[in-house]
Design an enzyme around this catalytic site. Sequence first.
Site, PDB file in Angstrom:
ATOM      1  N   CYS A   1       0.839  -1.188   0.000  1.00  0.00           N
ATOM      2  CA  CYS A   1       0.000   0.000   0.000  1.00  0.00           C
ATOM      3  C   CYS A   1       0.884   1.251   0.000  1.00  0.00           C
ATOM      4  CB  CYS A   1      -0.928   0.094   1.190  1.00  0.00           C
ATOM      5  SG  CYS A   1      -2.132  -1.223   1.260  1.00  0.00           S
TER       6      CYS A   1
ATOM      7  N   GLU B   1       8.984 -14.674 -10.810  1.00  0.00           N
ATOM      8  CA  GLU B   1       8.132 -13.597 -10.288  1.00  0.00           C
ATOM      9  C   GLU B   1       7.532 -12.719 -11.377  1.00  0.00           C
ATOM     10  OE1 GLU B   1       9.919 -10.620  -7.693  1.00  0.00           O
ATOM     11  OE2 GLU B   1      11.826 -10.859  -8.704  1.00  0.00           O
TER      12      GLU B   1
ATOM     13  N   GLU C   1      18.803 -16.581  -7.394  1.00  0.00           N
ATOM     14  CA  GLU C   1      18.317 -15.258  -7.776  1.00  0.00           C
ATOM     15  C   GLU C   1      17.707 -15.294  -9.188  1.00  0.00           C
ATOM     16  OE1 GLU C   1      17.388 -12.706  -6.554  1.00  0.00           O
ATOM     17  OE2 GLU C   1      17.550 -11.098  -7.996  1.00  0.00           O
TER      18      GLU C   1
ATOM     19  N   TRP D   1      -2.627  -2.687  -1.737  1.00  0.00           N
ATOM     20  CA  TRP D   1      -2.244  -4.103  -1.840  1.00  0.00           C
ATOM     21  C   TRP D   1      -3.109  -4.789  -0.802  1.00  0.00           C
ATOM     22  CZ3 TRP D   1      -0.187  -7.987   1.265  1.00  0.00           C
ATOM     23  CH2 TRP D   1       0.343  -9.094   0.590  1.00  0.00           C
TER      24      TRP D   1
ATOM     25  N   ARG E   1       4.060  -0.251  -4.747  1.00  0.00           N
ATOM     26  CA  ARG E   1       3.760  -0.763  -3.407  1.00  0.00           C
ATOM     27  C   ARG E   1       2.446  -1.547  -3.367  1.00  0.00           C
ATOM     28  NH1 ARG E   1       6.803   1.610   0.543  1.00  0.00           N
ATOM     29  NH2 ARG E   1       5.279   0.979   2.085  1.00  0.00           N
TER      30      ARG E   1
ATOM     31  N   LYS F   1      13.872 -14.363 -10.268  1.00  0.00           N
ATOM     32  CA  LYS F   1      13.601 -13.315 -11.254  1.00  0.00           C
ATOM     33  C   LYS F   1      12.643 -13.841 -12.310  1.00  0.00           C
ATOM     34  CE  LYS F   1      14.597 -10.587  -9.894  1.00  0.00           C
ATOM     35  NZ  LYS F   1      15.078  -9.901  -8.729  1.00  0.00           N
TER      36      LYS F   1
ATOM     37  N   LYS G   1       6.423  -4.128  -3.787  1.00  0.00           N
ATOM     38  CA  LYS G   1       7.874  -3.994  -3.662  1.00  0.00           C
ATOM     39  C   LYS G   1       8.354  -4.054  -2.217  1.00  0.00           C
ATOM     40  CE  LYS G   1      11.864  -2.014  -5.614  1.00  0.00           C
ATOM     41  NZ  LYS G   1      12.369  -3.291  -6.130  1.00  0.00           N
TER      42      LYS G   1
ATOM     43  N   ASN H   1      -1.802   2.217   5.598  1.00  0.00           N
ATOM     44  CA  ASN H   1      -0.903   1.149   5.155  1.00  0.00           C
ATOM     45  C   ASN H   1      -0.548   0.351   6.399  1.00  0.00           C
ATOM     46  OD1 ASN H   1       1.170  -0.420   4.094  1.00  0.00           O
ATOM     47  ND2 ASN H   1       2.677   1.222   4.271  1.00  0.00           N
ATOM     48  N   GLY H   2      -0.775  -0.953   6.361  1.00  0.00           N
ATOM     49  CA  GLY H   2      -0.468  -1.797   7.512  1.00  0.00           C
ATOM     50  C   GLY H   2      -1.623  -2.740   7.794  1.00  0.00           C
TER      51      GLY H   2
ATOM     52  N   HIS I   1      19.600 -36.620  -6.699  1.00  0.00           N
ATOM     53  CA  HIS I   1      18.951 -37.090  -5.471  1.00  0.00           C
ATOM     54  C   HIS I   1      17.425 -36.952  -5.550  1.00  0.00           C
ATOM     55  CE1 HIS I   1      22.755 -37.728  -3.528  1.00  0.00           C
ATOM     56  NE2 HIS I   1      23.147 -36.516  -3.905  1.00  0.00           N
TER      57      HIS I   1
HETATM   58  C1  F6R Z   1      12.554  -9.891  -5.844  1.00  0.00           C
HETATM   59  C2  F6R Z   1      12.498  -8.878  -4.801  1.00  0.00           C
HETATM   60  C3  F6R Z   1      12.183  -9.337  -3.428  1.00  0.00           C
HETATM   61  C4  F6R Z   1      12.951  -8.501  -2.390  1.00  0.00           C
HETATM   62  C5  F6R Z   1      12.485  -8.896  -0.973  1.00  0.00           C
HETATM   63  C6  F6R Z   1      13.236  -8.115   0.082  1.00  0.00           C
HETATM   64  O1  F6R Z   1      12.860  -9.330  -7.075  1.00  0.00           O
HETATM   65  O2  F6R Z   1      12.659  -7.718  -5.046  1.00  0.00           O
HETATM   66  O3  F6R Z   1      12.436 -10.699  -3.260  1.00  0.00           O
HETATM   67  O4  F6R Z   1      14.312  -8.728  -2.549  1.00  0.00           O
HETATM   68  O5  F6R Z   1      11.117  -8.642  -0.845  1.00  0.00           O
HETATM   69  O6  F6R Z   1      13.016  -6.749  -0.054  1.00  0.00           O
HETATM   70  P1  F6R Z   1      13.994  -5.687   0.605  1.00  0.00           P
HETATM   71  O7  F6R Z   1      15.307  -5.833  -0.090  1.00  0.00           O
HETATM   72  O8  F6R Z   1      13.356  -4.370   0.359  1.00  0.00           O
HETATM   73  O9  F6R Z   1      14.091  -6.059   2.046  1.00  0.00           O
END
Ligand code: F6R
Length: 613
Positions: free
Chosen positions: A2, A494, A487, A75, A27, A491, A608, A101-102, A510
């Site tokens: 949010c 997601e 990673e 969100w 957000r 990527k 995010k 937000n929360g 395994h």
């Molecule tokens: C994936 C991504 C998330 C963040 C995770 C932690 O592309 O961006 O997996 O890495 O939510 O977020 P921060 O770094 O803001 O603590």
Amino acid sequence: MCGIVGYVGKEDATPILLHGLEKLEYRGYDSAGIAVRNHGDDPLIVKAEGKLTNLIEKVSGMTFTGTAGLGHSRWSTHGKSNETNAHPHCSDDHNVIGVHNGIIENYQELKDKLLRKKYTFYSETDTEVIIKLIDYYYKKYKIGPVDAINKALVRARGSYALGLMFKDYPDQVWFAKKGSPLIIAKGKDACYLASDVPAILKQTNKVYYVDDYEIGYIKEDEVRFFDLNGDDITNKKELVTIDWKADATDLGKYQYYMEKEIDEQPEAIKRTIDAYVDEEGFIKFPELGITKEYLNSLEEIYIFACGSAYHAGVVAEYLIEDLANVNVRCELASEFKYRNYKMNPRSLAIVISQSGETKDTYEAMMKAKANGIKTLAICNVKGSTITRDADFNCYTYAGPEIAVATTKAYSCQLAVLYLFTLFLARTKYALERDKYYELVNEVKALPEKVKETIKCKRQVQKLSSRFTEKTNVFFIGRGIDYAICMEGSLKLKEITYINSNAYAAGELKHGTISLIQHGVAIIAIATQPDLIEKTVSNMVEVKSRDGSVVALTTKDTEVEDSSKYQIYVPKVNPLFAASLAIIPIQQLAYYVSLNKGLNPDKPRNLAKSVTVE
Ligand code: F6R
């Protein structure tokens, strides 16, 4: 999770609020809404389900003006993503209007209390409950907003950043915070509130960070803060200047932020390295404040983080153990908090977070602190919650990152972790002087090599068409390559919704190898010379079961016979290979997402900054 914005000034609030929401849409993008008031007039509330463009379209057909207002990009937590549940919410007579937000955890209990007081509810949200509770105390005690907000919030469990408007205070916007991020900004003839800096960067770079349990208001020319006792604490607050450029959040020539942020990586990594390496090639962490004696005494290092930040931590786990001779445990922050692990008192806890607001990471950090362990935050946002409570801070200089999937912030986290490792290794005399300078120079060369790697864009774009129809992709690698696989796999999944999984290549036999058959795509990462023979054997095993192998390796490595397609990155010291090998995978994920007609910047269900557990 949010985004909230607020404005009081001389100008029309609507375009300012919509601009702020546009910058905060990362957000949350389930629904959006604004409330705008023109002095003593009745406020206008407009809400729309779905992306912000729906709200913008709705508003464009309306004629109204107002110089104070609130905005929200949602969100969903409580209740479906529909227009009724969208914020702002209000008391029935519009006495109190608010955005939140929360999560208010005991909202049902509070709602029951209000139902007994004859309040009715139109939405399924916890926000409507808290707004109506504030309205209830405001009317019951007739003592003004500070006390009404206080009385309501001491009864609320959970987290909140609240923006509020009261009918009796038409030219003020009120705020309160606990556990969710909130900043107040001061511009010329205007004040703002926002969940995050990008929302206000076009107007001003002067901000106050709101601390937990603070309440206050903004007016055109005034900001006031109060504590829980209702005492004015404005004098104690510091107005901070943000060093991000006003145009840092513009798309420029790009269609999507993700491509822009991938391309910005050489510059962002360089900025980060330059902040810590002086002209003689000596690493300095001026703002760190950790003494050499303390570093020398370390027997163990913990790293706590989530998602991509955790994956950067896994790379560091290998590096620190290799170079600095200290044992490292990199743990998922969301799991660590439930463990009864006995922490070594002679240890340091490093937390990694782009936003500095991730709740799980924050809580793991606080658990370490409660155990008497010093904490070091590697963070991209100065003034964020994590940086304010960490004992030491090391910043990444990625600039604002808007695309939900991180690229440049992850790369900058790697850069800081490389430098910290070298700094630690040299401090502990685990690294010879010459080797230290050789490795520092390797790190300094990374921005150019990343720039070179980015040029494989077109090749990767071509290759991406082979992935568009895939439903399963496996990433395999060993050592640091395994950390890159984690990673890369995140990527891809997601932003393309392809089920991708990262496996330590040695684990395939395994169990997972039973899934390999004709057409299954495997991305094998092989940048570690010591481990290449073993990874190549795994590639051959997969190929002989008809799997389609893409090899991602450094120039001049022989992988043609064991793979169908090859991607080469420039030669690099294997310790720092993650910085290059991740680039083509970021690009691959981006292009597959475009091929599928998706918006790579806003993957479904994600936000995010994850400020809930
Ligand atoms: C994936 C991504 C998330 C963040 C995770 C932690 O592309 O961006 O997996 O890495 O939510 O977020 P921060 O770094 O803001 O603590």
